[in-house]
Design an enzyme around this catalytic site. Sequence first.
Site, PDB file in Angstrom:
ATOM      1  N   THR A   1       0.838  -1.194   0.000  1.00 21.86           N
ATOM      2  CA  THR A   1       0.000   0.000   0.000  1.00 21.86           C
ATOM      3  C   THR A   1       0.870   1.240   0.000  1.00 21.86           C
ATOM      4  O   THR A   1       2.000   1.227   0.494  1.00 21.86           O
ATOM      5  CB  THR A   1      -0.956   0.028   1.209  1.00 21.86           C
ATOM      6  OG1 THR A   1      -1.761   1.205   1.147  1.00 21.86           O
ATOM      7  CG2 THR A   1      -0.185   0.018   2.525  1.00 21.86           C
ATOM      8  N   ARG A   2       0.345   2.296  -0.586  1.00 27.43           N
ATOM      9  CA  ARG A   2       0.984   3.615  -0.504  1.00 27.43           C
ATOM     10  C   ARG A   2      -0.034   4.628   0.025  1.00 27.43           C
ATOM     11  O   ARG A   2       0.202   5.842  -0.031  1.00 27.43           O
ATOM     12  CB  ARG A   2       1.502   4.048  -1.871  1.00 27.43           C
ATOM     13  CG  ARG A   2       0.444   4.268  -2.916  1.00 27.43           C
ATOM     14  CD  ARG A   2       1.026   4.806  -4.228  1.00 27.43           C
ATOM     15  NE  ARG A   2       0.167   5.797  -4.837  1.00 27.43           N
ATOM     16  CZ  ARG A   2      -0.844   5.526  -5.640  1.00 27.43           C
ATOM     17  NH1 ARG A   2      -1.126   4.264  -5.946  1.00 27.43           N
ATOM     18  NH2 ARG A   2      -1.576   6.487  -6.150  1.00 27.43           N
TER      19      ARG A   2
ATOM     20  N   HIS B   1      -7.853   1.615   6.165  1.00 25.60           N
ATOM     21  CA  HIS B   1      -9.089   1.762   6.933  1.00 25.60           C
ATOM     22  C   HIS B   1      -9.642   0.363   7.246  1.00 25.60           C
ATOM     23  O   HIS B   1      -8.980  -0.644   7.000  1.00 25.60           O
ATOM     24  CB  HIS B   1     -10.085   2.613   6.150  1.00 25.60           C
ATOM     25  CG  HIS B   1      -9.562   3.976   5.817  1.00 25.60           C
ATOM     26  ND1 HIS B   1      -9.396   4.957   6.761  1.00 25.60           N
ATOM     27  CD2 HIS B   1      -9.115   4.511   4.638  1.00 25.60           C
ATOM     28  CE1 HIS B   1      -8.894   6.042   6.201  1.00 25.60           C
ATOM     29  NE2 HIS B   1      -8.709   5.788   4.912  1.00 25.60           N
TER      30      HIS B   1
ATOM     31  N   HIS C   1      -9.533  -2.390   4.549  1.00 23.83           N
ATOM     32  CA  HIS C   1      -8.224  -2.995   4.305  1.00 23.83           C
ATOM     33  C   HIS C   1      -7.904  -4.036   5.374  1.00 23.83           C
ATOM     34  O   HIS C   1      -7.353  -5.108   5.080  1.00 23.83           O
ATOM     35  CB  HIS C   1      -7.141  -1.915   4.292  1.00 23.83           C
ATOM     36  CG  HIS C   1      -7.352  -0.857   3.271  1.00 23.83           C
ATOM     37  ND1 HIS C   1      -7.858   0.389   3.578  1.00 23.83           N
ATOM     38  CD2 HIS C   1      -7.131  -0.861   1.930  1.00 23.83           C
ATOM     39  CE1 HIS C   1      -7.929   1.109   2.476  1.00 23.83           C
ATOM     40  NE2 HIS C   1      -7.513   0.377   1.462  1.00 23.83           N
TER      41      HIS C   1
ATOM     42  N   ARG D   1      -6.975  -3.832  -7.210  1.00 28.75           N
ATOM     43  CA  ARG D   1      -7.528  -3.220  -8.418  1.00 28.75           C
ATOM     44  C   ARG D   1      -6.643  -2.044  -8.828  1.00 28.75           C
ATOM     45  O   ARG D   1      -6.272  -1.224  -8.014  1.00 28.75           O
ATOM     46  CB  ARG D   1      -8.956  -2.752  -8.130  1.00 28.75           C
ATOM     47  CG  ARG D   1      -9.715  -2.230  -9.331  1.00 28.75           C
ATOM     48  CD  ARG D   1     -11.118  -1.811  -8.910  1.00 28.75           C
ATOM     49  NE  ARG D   1     -11.923  -1.382 -10.052  1.00 28.75           N
ATOM     50  CZ  ARG D   1     -11.874  -0.161 -10.589  1.00 28.75           C
ATOM     51  NH1 ARG D   1     -11.063   0.746 -10.068  1.00 28.75           N
ATOM     52  NH2 ARG D   1     -12.633   0.150 -11.612  1.00 28.75           N
TER      53      ARG D   1
END
Length: 574
Positions: free
Chosen positions: A199-200, A204, A207, A293
Amino acid sequence: MANRPHGGELKDLHTRDAYQHETLLKEAAFLPSITLTDRQLCDLELLMNGGFSPLEGFMNRKDYESVVHDLRLANGILFSMPVTLDISQKDIEYFNLVAGKRVVLRDLRDDAPLAILTIEDIYKPDKEVEAINVFGDNDSAHPSVKYLHTRVKEYYIGGNVEAINPPTHYDYVAHRFTPTELRAHFKKLNWTRVVAFQTRNPMHRAHRELTVRAARQRQANILIHPVVGLTKPGDIDHYTRVRVYQAIMPKYPNGMATLSLLPLAMRMAGPREAVWHAIIRKNFGATHFIIGRDHAGPGKNSKGEDFYGPYDAQHFVEKYRDELHIEVVPFQMVTYLPDSDEYLPIDEVPLGTNQLNISGTELRRRLRTGGNIPEWFSYPGVVKVLRDTHPPRSRQGFTLFLTGYYNSGKDTVGKALQVKLNEQGGRSVSLLLGETVRHEISSELGFTRKDRDQNIARIAFISAELTKAGAAVIAAPIAPFAEARAHARAHVETYGGFYLIHVNTPLEHCIKTDRKGVYKKAQSGEIKGFTGVDDTYEIPTDADIVVDVSKQSINEICHQILLLVEKDGYIGEK
């Protein structure tokens, strides 16, 4: 046990070269130096710690061309992204760089020697071919294509490196693991199946739910492995994101997950980058990798279309699964079901079931306005971190940037605005008049195009720093050139509001009311390069508001400007 490194061996150059540390350090003092850029620094760190295994240095021409065209190193091993060290013709000539010569690579932050590179070859890449093959397009709307053509120098140096020291980090040291350290950590915890999550962005509840589901379905543990090197321009800074990750980690079942930071400079290359990310996570010991995605997508191209399809990355990585030896876990978008108070993958939700979601745009709006962010969407600790870093506009700083001819009335408007904002209270107010800045900060600058741009860049820097601190800034230079004004806007808007105010008082009125006789001196040739007389003023086409002191009173102009700022929420009701 942890996954086998890509290529069969973890290239931990720190361990390999530890025996010759003192020798390399002494040699470095007498070698020509290349000071690394931020991106090169990230690349070198992952080259030295083994994150880019099987690489042991920056790619030579043979490996580079093979990767660009075929996603493979010259020896046939799968590798999807070129890792190169760019250098200018000027530096090549200055240091007399040739094959066989050794150079020391230094940290731009403290000039520390990090590694010694033995030059194998120096070659000139075809940047257009690189852009099309690696990023799928030569469109400068892609941040890495733009970087390639505007920031990357004209030549590449290929050659292996010998490690002296890793870059020094002062932040979040407890969460920074090399591949060797993370593999030892997994072994100590008896983790044999590890799902890595890339992740970057902030995380929340959704996730957390999707990573827990992925781990439970595979009877695995979770590695939260966020990128803290360079990401997409405009992304939330890594300090804020790491505080978010720290806040969310206690929400995982005890012993299920660990957090490790990845100093990667992303290229936003979509499918190719997804393969690269899988290789990197494999080197860090993960056995599974979640691909979401539009993984590593940069957004839309200059035609307003997405650079990559939403599932291109998943399909592309699946194509190489037999060579990657890391199981891809496709990201399944999850949605909140309020009636049952749970998150489910969207494809498992029965037709007609009530669903709730908050888009990224809506979240940013709520942060900006102070709107409610419900607990079903994110945890209170996460929301607090985001609100601390992104307060509502009423607590953010802003800059009013007045531009116009000399004696257009912009100084008078600026002084009046300072009084009115001080009357409102709630934040400090700074006034940067053109003549004041010229006298106090830019006294050595002349009035060439270059010097004028440098003066505006200094004003922009000061304005941005004050805006970041929550102040109201009123800047009133002539600022005759559109490009310099645009750079000032981009700089300040990183931290708060920016309003370009064109004080469009006609030149004839400026000359007529010039009690100091400055225009008269310029017209007689006593003053050279004077804006409006013998130098250009580029009329703004992007002004947020246009005013004219020959037709409006100062009070009317200030009222008009403050109404605009109030409409956007920077002043007014708290």
